[in-house]
Design an enzyme around this catalytic site. Sequence first.
Site, short mmCIF file in Angstrom:
data_model
loop_
_atom_site.label_atom_id
_atom_site.label_comp_id
_atom_site.label_asym_id
_atom_site.label_seq_id
_atom_site.Cartn_x
_atom_site.Cartn_y
_atom_site.Cartn_z
N LYS A 83 0.83 -1.20 0.00
CA LYS A 83 0.00 0.00 0.00
C LYS A 83 0.87 1.26 0.00
CE LYS A 83 -3.88 0.31 2.36
NZ LYS A 83 -4.89 0.49 3.43
N GLU B 112 10.42 -5.37 4.44
CA GLU B 112 10.66 -6.70 3.88
C GLU B 112 10.26 -6.76 2.41
OE1 GLU B 112 8.80 -7.45 8.07
OE2 GLU B 112 8.67 -5.95 6.47
N GLY C 81 -5.29 -3.96 4.96
CA GLY C 81 -4.47 -4.98 4.30
C GLY C 81 -5.05 -6.38 4.40
N ARG C 82 -5.46 -6.78 5.61
CA ARG C 82 -5.95 -8.15 5.79
C ARG C 82 -7.35 -8.35 5.20
NH1 ARG C 82 -5.48 -5.24 10.22
NH2 ARG C 82 -7.20 -4.90 11.67
#
Length: 498
Positions: A133, A139, A193-194
């Site tokens: 996003k 990571e 996000g989830r």
Amino acid sequence: MFNGEKINATEGRAVLHVATRAKRDQKIIVDGKDVVPDVWEVLDKIKDFSDKVRSGEWRGVTGKPIKNVVAVGIGGSFLGPLFVHTALRTELTAGAAAETRRLRFLANVDPIDVARALDQLDREETMVVIISKTFTTAETMLNARTLRTWLTKKLGEGAVAKHMVAVSTNVELVKAFGIDPQNIFGFWDWVGGRYSVCSAVGMLPLSLQYGFDIMEQFLLGANDIDNHFATAPFDSNLPVILGLLSVWNVSFLGYPCRAILPYCQALSKLAPHIQQVSMESNGKGVDINGKNLPFDSGEMDFGEPGTNGQHSFYQLIHQGRVVPCDFIGIVRSQQSVYLKGEIVSNHDELMCNFFAQADALAYGKSAVELRAESVPDHLIPHRSFTGNRPSLSIMLPELSAYQVGQILSLYEHRVAVQGFIWGLNSFDQWGVELGKVLASKVRQKMHETRTDNRKINSADAFNLSTQTMINRYLEGKDVMKYPEPRDVFPGDLLKPKE
């Protein structure tokens, strides 16, 4: 939620993952604007792009068609799309649509994950989808830079335009990375996000693999449960009933765990996805007003497909701790095997276990029943089952893309119901931030120690345990300075030597 109100109070955001699977003729208003046309603008772009890639109209920089996709993301940018991909791989229609194509996911910054994601992939036939996003997740961006280098080292800088696309809201950082703005697929801050599987986060890589038409069925399934949740009376509203059962089990009966047990191997990644949806949403110690909760909330979720789980942890749920269970079964399997001479098919055998386990948990086996079977007295305590252990069973007619969308939406809304009753903000996740901040500090100090050729010491403001562990780590590398950069990529290490 459905009215676009900013119920994510700590971040001042609406919560509208339902808009990402709304039909074209629906209206969902945020800040006075109908967002459904914006959603379909992105979906139409995904359809056009995925059609071009799948048909061979869009080719790599050397002219070869794109057959492989590596989706780079973590957390909500990974677990949901992986769940859907795993669920569809062996479904006959979806499997036929994906023939000769490969979809891989790269989430962990561990180079071992890089090696596995790139194993035996031809750069000339591979597209990388970077999903972030903000385009700042440490990571994800390190993995993105690694794959950009993997591509350009062999194919040249021109490969980025043909082999790398992005799903992000941060257009400027995506452009700075080198990706053509035309190859950015957007979403919105009202999609957590989830909860983002139905946005470009999931729809882009999954449409590249299975085609947009199949993935549109997935959206329709999710939309079906959305509408049911929004309109059905509470006494027949599935997410409400499931949410109430969870609240009862956690806060009234004191059972903190829940096992998600699909009797369908295609749903093997459902539990890992719901772990994040549930535990990141409702793993809170304060209510939406910042006051300490006077009761236990949140659930610890885990799971494994049946019958594998029966030979793993079912001992505990039958005779140890009480763990409420969700059993999920399928009437018509994606695959059919019925051997001559067997009294039931392979799928029948699986479902016999599905039906039996709920009964075993509910009714158990008493000492009276065991004595009637001539079980010796000294074994009766070991072979008794108390029963009265809660479970629920969900059975789907089949597992096509439509039903995958239904089960996704069902669990998402179940988690929301729990949060609404507990009075939580189920849509922020401040608990993941502290570790990220401290990791950034470790990163900087590791850089300084290698640059200055020194050890971590008390002046670096780590506790003694962490200080000692970092120094042991650096010593174990047999180097207190930067290692030499390597030309070999982890994915190349899996290839046999010539």
